[in-house]
Design an enzyme around this catalytic site. Structure first.
Site, PDB file in Angstrom:
ATOM      1  N   LYS A   1      12.057  56.882  51.929  1.00  0.00           N
ATOM      2  CA  LYS A   1      13.290  56.704  52.711  1.00  0.00           C
ATOM      3  C   LYS A   1      14.145  57.965  52.679  1.00  0.00           C
ATOM      4  O   LYS A   1      14.562  58.476  53.716  1.00  0.00           O
ATOM      5  CB  LYS A   1      14.107  55.528  52.142  1.00  0.00           C
ATOM      6  N   ASN A   2      14.408  58.475  51.460  1.00  0.00           N
ATOM      7  CA  ASN A   2      15.374  59.559  51.359  1.00  0.00           C
ATOM      8  C   ASN A   2      14.852  60.896  51.880  1.00  0.00           C
ATOM      9  O   ASN A   2      15.606  61.852  52.017  1.00  0.00           O
ATOM     10  CB  ASN A   2      15.893  59.675  49.927  1.00  0.00           C
TER      11      ASN A   2
ATOM     12  N   ARG B   1      24.374  56.193  55.062  1.00  0.00           N
ATOM     13  CA  ARG B   1      24.806  57.422  54.427  1.00  0.00           C
ATOM     14  C   ARG B   1      24.239  58.662  55.128  1.00  0.00           C
ATOM     15  O   ARG B   1      24.907  59.640  55.381  1.00  0.00           O
ATOM     16  CB  ARG B   1      24.286  57.380  52.981  1.00  0.00           C
TER      17      ARG B   1
ATOM     18  N   CYS C   1      25.676  52.692  50.731  1.00  0.00           N
ATOM     19  CA  CYS C   1      25.976  51.769  49.639  1.00  0.00           C
ATOM     20  C   CYS C   1      27.269  52.158  48.917  1.00  0.00           C
ATOM     21  O   CYS C   1      27.513  53.351  48.682  1.00  0.00           O
ATOM     22  CB  CYS C   1      24.827  51.783  48.623  1.00  0.00           C
TER      23      CYS C   1
ATOM     24  N   ARG D   1      31.504  58.831  46.434  1.00  0.00           N
ATOM     25  CA  ARG D   1      30.563  59.581  47.277  1.00  0.00           C
ATOM     26  C   ARG D   1      31.253  60.528  48.280  1.00  0.00           C
ATOM     27  O   ARG D   1      31.050  60.423  49.497  1.00  0.00           O
ATOM     28  CB  ARG D   1      29.608  58.631  48.002  1.00  0.00           C
ATOM     29  N   PRO D   2      32.054  61.479  47.776  1.00  0.00           N
ATOM     30  CA  PRO D   2      32.689  62.424  48.703  1.00  0.00           C
ATOM     31  C   PRO D   2      31.661  63.385  49.309  1.00  0.00           C
ATOM     32  O   PRO D   2      30.526  63.457  48.819  1.00  0.00           O
ATOM     33  CB  PRO D   2      33.669  63.182  47.805  1.00  0.00           C
ATOM     34  N   ILE D   3      32.055  64.113  50.351  1.00  0.00           N
ATOM     35  CA  ILE D   3      31.128  65.104  50.929  1.00  0.00           C
ATOM     36  C   ILE D   3      31.722  66.515  50.849  1.00  0.00           C
ATOM     37  O   ILE D   3      31.389  67.391  51.632  1.00  0.00           O
ATOM     38  CB  ILE D   3      30.716  64.753  52.385  1.00  0.00           C
TER      39      ILE D   3
ATOM     40  N   ASP E   1      18.387  55.784  41.227  1.00  0.00           N
ATOM     41  CA  ASP E   1      17.953  54.707  42.136  1.00  0.00           C
ATOM     42  C   ASP E   1      17.036  53.700  41.441  1.00  0.00           C
ATOM     43  O   ASP E   1      16.841  52.589  41.937  1.00  0.00           O
ATOM     44  CB  ASP E   1      17.203  55.293  43.341  1.00  0.00           C
TER      45      ASP E   1
ATOM     46  N   ILE F   1      25.243  59.508  37.354  1.00  0.00           N
ATOM     47  CA  ILE F   1      25.343  60.040  38.727  1.00  0.00           C
ATOM     48  C   ILE F   1      26.434  59.320  39.540  1.00  0.00           C
ATOM     49  O   ILE F   1      27.234  59.964  40.221  1.00  0.00           O
ATOM     50  CB  ILE F   1      23.989  59.946  39.474  1.00  0.00           C
TER      51      ILE F   1
ATOM     52  N   ARG G   1      17.258  47.814  54.235  1.00  0.00           N
ATOM     53  CA  ARG G   1      17.568  49.203  54.601  1.00  0.00           C
ATOM     54  C   ARG G   1      16.576  50.168  53.967  1.00  0.00           C
ATOM     55  O   ARG G   1      16.387  51.274  54.459  1.00  0.00           O
ATOM     56  CB  ARG G   1      18.981  49.557  54.131  1.00  0.00           C
TER      57      ARG G   1
HETATM   58  N1  EPU Z   1      28.883  64.395  45.146  1.00  0.00           N
HETATM   59  C1  EPU Z   1      30.139  64.959  45.249  1.00  0.00           C
HETATM   60  N2  EPU Z   1      30.398  65.721  46.359  1.00  0.00           N
HETATM   61  C2  EPU Z   1      29.490  65.920  47.341  1.00  0.00           C
HETATM   62  C3  EPU Z   1      28.219  65.341  47.218  1.00  0.00           C
HETATM   63  C4  EPU Z   1      27.949  64.574  46.107  1.00  0.00           C
HETATM   64  O1  EPU Z   1      30.993  64.795  44.393  1.00  0.00           O
HETATM   65  O2  EPU Z   1      29.813  66.623  48.317  1.00  0.00           O
HETATM   66  C5  EPU Z   1      28.579  63.538  43.979  1.00  0.00           C
HETATM   67  C6  EPU Z   1      28.364  62.078  44.402  1.00  0.00           C
HETATM   68  O3  EPU Z   1      29.588  61.374  44.546  1.00  0.00           O
HETATM   69  C7  EPU Z   1      27.498  61.549  43.299  1.00  0.00           C
HETATM   70  C8  EPU Z   1      26.644  62.757  42.930  1.00  0.00           C
HETATM   71  O4  EPU Z   1      27.348  63.915  43.413  1.00  0.00           O
HETATM   72  O5  EPU Z   1      28.286  61.174  42.208  1.00  0.00           O
HETATM   73  C9  EPU Z   1      25.236  62.733  43.497  1.00  0.00           C
HETATM   74  O6  EPU Z   1      25.263  62.725  44.888  1.00  0.00           O
HETATM   75  P1  EPU Z   1      24.110  63.310  45.813  1.00  0.00           P
HETATM   76  O7  EPU Z   1      24.783  64.121  46.869  1.00  0.00           O
HETATM   77  O8  EPU Z   1      23.038  63.930  45.015  1.00  0.00           O
HETATM   78  O9  EPU Z   1      23.568  61.979  46.458  1.00  0.00           O
HETATM   79  P2  EPU Z   1      23.445  61.625  47.956  1.00  0.00           P
HETATM   80  O10 EPU Z   1      22.869  62.756  48.725  1.00  0.00           O
HETATM   81  O11 EPU Z   1      24.699  60.985  48.455  1.00  0.00           O
HETATM   82  C10 EPU Z   1      20.972  60.811  47.702  1.00  0.00           C
HETATM   83  C11 EPU Z   1      20.255  59.543  48.036  1.00  0.00           C
HETATM   84  C12 EPU Z   1      20.664  58.463  47.053  1.00  0.00           C
HETATM   85  C13 EPU Z   1      20.335  58.921  45.651  1.00  0.00           C
HETATM   86  C14 EPU Z   1      21.005  60.272  45.367  1.00  0.00           C
HETATM   87  C15 EPU Z   1      20.645  60.843  44.020  1.00  0.00           C
HETATM   88  C16 EPU Z   1      20.016  59.717  50.423  1.00  0.00           C
HETATM   89  C17 EPU Z   1      20.416  59.261  51.764  1.00  0.00           C
HETATM   90  N3  EPU Z   1      20.620  59.152  49.387  1.00  0.00           N
HETATM   91  O12 EPU Z   1      22.347  60.494  47.846  1.00  0.00           O
HETATM   92  O13 EPU Z   1      19.892  57.329  47.373  1.00  0.00           O
HETATM   93  O14 EPU Z   1      20.832  57.979  44.742  1.00  0.00           O
HETATM   94  O15 EPU Z   1      20.643  61.221  46.389  1.00  0.00           O
HETATM   95  O16 EPU Z   1      19.289  61.010  43.927  1.00  0.00           O
HETATM   96  O17 EPU Z   1      19.133  60.562  50.289  1.00  0.00           O
HETATM   97  C18 EPU Z   1      19.346  55.066  47.411  1.00  0.00           C
HETATM   98  O18 EPU Z   1      18.294  55.394  47.954  1.00  0.00           O
HETATM   99  O19 EPU Z   1      19.585  53.908  46.978  1.00  0.00           O
HETATM  100  C19 EPU Z   1      20.394  56.081  47.263  1.00  0.00           C
HETATM  101  C20 EPU Z   1      21.661  55.782  46.998  1.00  0.00           C
END
Ligand code: EPU
Length: 417
Positions: free
Chosen positions: A22-23, A92, A116, A121-123, A304, A326, A396
């Protein structure tokens, strides 16, 4: 609303074929718009998250042709339009359109992504990366406009090795002028899969899978053929299910190296696993030993898998511990597992699981994707009937979960209420 009804304590044996990740797929689909011609992606999981991304592609004018697991995307007639909130909020990974549209058109307008509720989860790291490449960001409430006269390669250090930020910056940088270096990049296998896809299109990316990724910008990207890697989280979930109820259960079409952190914990607690080149056979044992895990970025123990793994810990003798590093809100399965008979206490980001405790079927609710997976695992191991509400979260990310579990002997039904 959909519900799942599961009668537990069945012995599960046979073969589960694992789908594409998925990811990985959710990044490859938006990334495809960077190409000037047709792109074919195979082994795409049939889950509602990939459907939602295809809906966004069609809205943008990309021709989408889906034949079971393969997806042919033709972006020739694409238009750069603002992605409306009802589409971006569905998941997401809609945020990958930010990097992809910015990389292609130097401008993107869209709303904050959905996904979720497992933390804030900021960007900010994605946006900081775009700014380093020369983009200006204007934000009004949840709506972002990211725009650049020219994108120029830059040195970007990520404060946290974020999966999403690493991929999004790669997407924005592949066509930027000059060289981009991402330091403290995420190392997940999905990052390597996306970088390989972009390189197949003609990008020049090296170092994916290490903490330093180098990207030399190119002018054009062409069509290509690509394959999604197997889903290590789906595979891990079925391995856990196998440890709970499996009789020589074969988890097929996987890359076992991607599951090393989980496998080593399974072995440590006493689960019988036979690891082969592209499959694993798992066999339930009695009297599992308690273990402790801490979620980390890859190659550490995946966050995950933490939620389904917790169910297995309820069946271990003694006190097991989980530390979630995380996400700040990823223990939402706990009240439901306790309702089923588990003895789990949470303090801050640590959970203590006292086992073994028999699990009893009852009515529970999936609050997010992996919490839902953990309730499915618990229901399969529980005495009697469990009804899981809000199954949409599970669909999902888990392809044909009812069919896959039925095929190995589970008693499971999906109902629309
Ligand atoms: N974070 C920030 N700022 C950012 C980005 C991330 O503070 O700009 C923080 C997040 O809030 C979190 C941590 O960094 O605490 C990790 O976030 P990351 O960006 O690595 O995760 P993500 O890209 O939002 C993806 C997967 C998640 C998986 C994580 C970690 C996708 C769509 N989602 O999320 O998958 O848990 O990487 O491996 O690829 C799932 O599949 O159930 C899922 C949530």
């Amino acid at each position: 609303m959909k519900t799942l009804e599961i009668i537990g304590k069945q012995e599960l044996s046979g073969v589960v074929r694992i789908a594409g990740a998925k990811n990985s797929a959710v990044a490859l689909i938006p990334a495809a718009i960077l190409a000037d011609d047709k792109v074919t992606i195979c082994n795409v999981p049939e889950i509602t998250d990939t459907d939602a991304l295809c809906e966004i592609l069609e809205y943008l004018g990309v021709k989408v042709n889906r034949a079971s697991e393969s997806l042919v995307l033709d972006p020739k007639a694409i238009e750069n339009k603002e992605i409306p909130e009802h589409l971006s909020k569905k998941l997401r990974a809609s945020y990958y359109f930010m990097g992809a549209l910015l990389g292609k058109y130097k401008k993107v307008e869209m709303c904050f992504p959905g996904g979720c509720s497992i933390g804030a989860r900021p960007i900010n790291l994605h946006l900081k990366g775009f700014e380093s490449l020369g983009a200006k960001i204007t934000q009004e409430k949840d709506r972002y406009c990211v725009e650049a006269e020219e994108l120029k390669g830059a040195n970007i250090y990520l404060d946290f090795a974020s999966v999403g930020a690493t991929i999004n910056i790669m997407l924005a940088a592949v066509k930027a002028k000059g060289k981009t270096v991402i330091d403290n990049a995420a190392k997940e296998p999905e990052i390597v899969n996306v970088a390989t896809f972009l390189n197949n299109m003609g990008a020049k990316i090296t170092g994916a899978g290490t903490s330093t990724i180098r990207i030399q910008g190119v002018e054009t990207l062409s069509g290509c053929f690509h394959e999604v890697i197997p889903d290590r989280i789906e595979a891990g979930t079925y391995l856990i299910i196998g440890a709970l109820c499996g009789k020589y259960l074969k988890i097929d079409n996987i890359i076992p190296e991607h599951l090393e952190a989980l496998i080593s914990k399974l072995v440590e607690m006493g689960v019988e696993v036979d690891v082969r080149q592209d499959y694993i056979i798992v066999n339930k044992q009695e009297n599992y030993k308690h273990v402790s895990v801490k979620t980390l970025t890859y190659p550490g123990f995946a966050t995950d898998l933490q939620q389904p793994f917790m169910v297995l810990l309820t069946q271990c003798t003694g006190k097991s511990m989980i530390e979630e590093t995380i996400y700040e809100n990823r223990f939402m399965q706990v009240p439901y597992l306790n309702k089923m008979g588990a003895n789990i206490e949470i303090k801050d980001r640590k959970a203590t699981i006292q086992g073994p405790t028999p699990l009893m079927g009852c009515e529970v609710e999936a609050t997010d994707l992996r919490a839902g997976a953990s309730l499915v695992a618990a229901a399969l191991a529980a005495e009697g009937k469990t009804t899981i509400k809000n199954v949409e979260h599970i669909l999902r990310g888990y392809e044909q979960i009812v069919e896959k579990l039925t095929n190995i002997g589970a008693k499971i039904e999906i109902k629309e209420i």
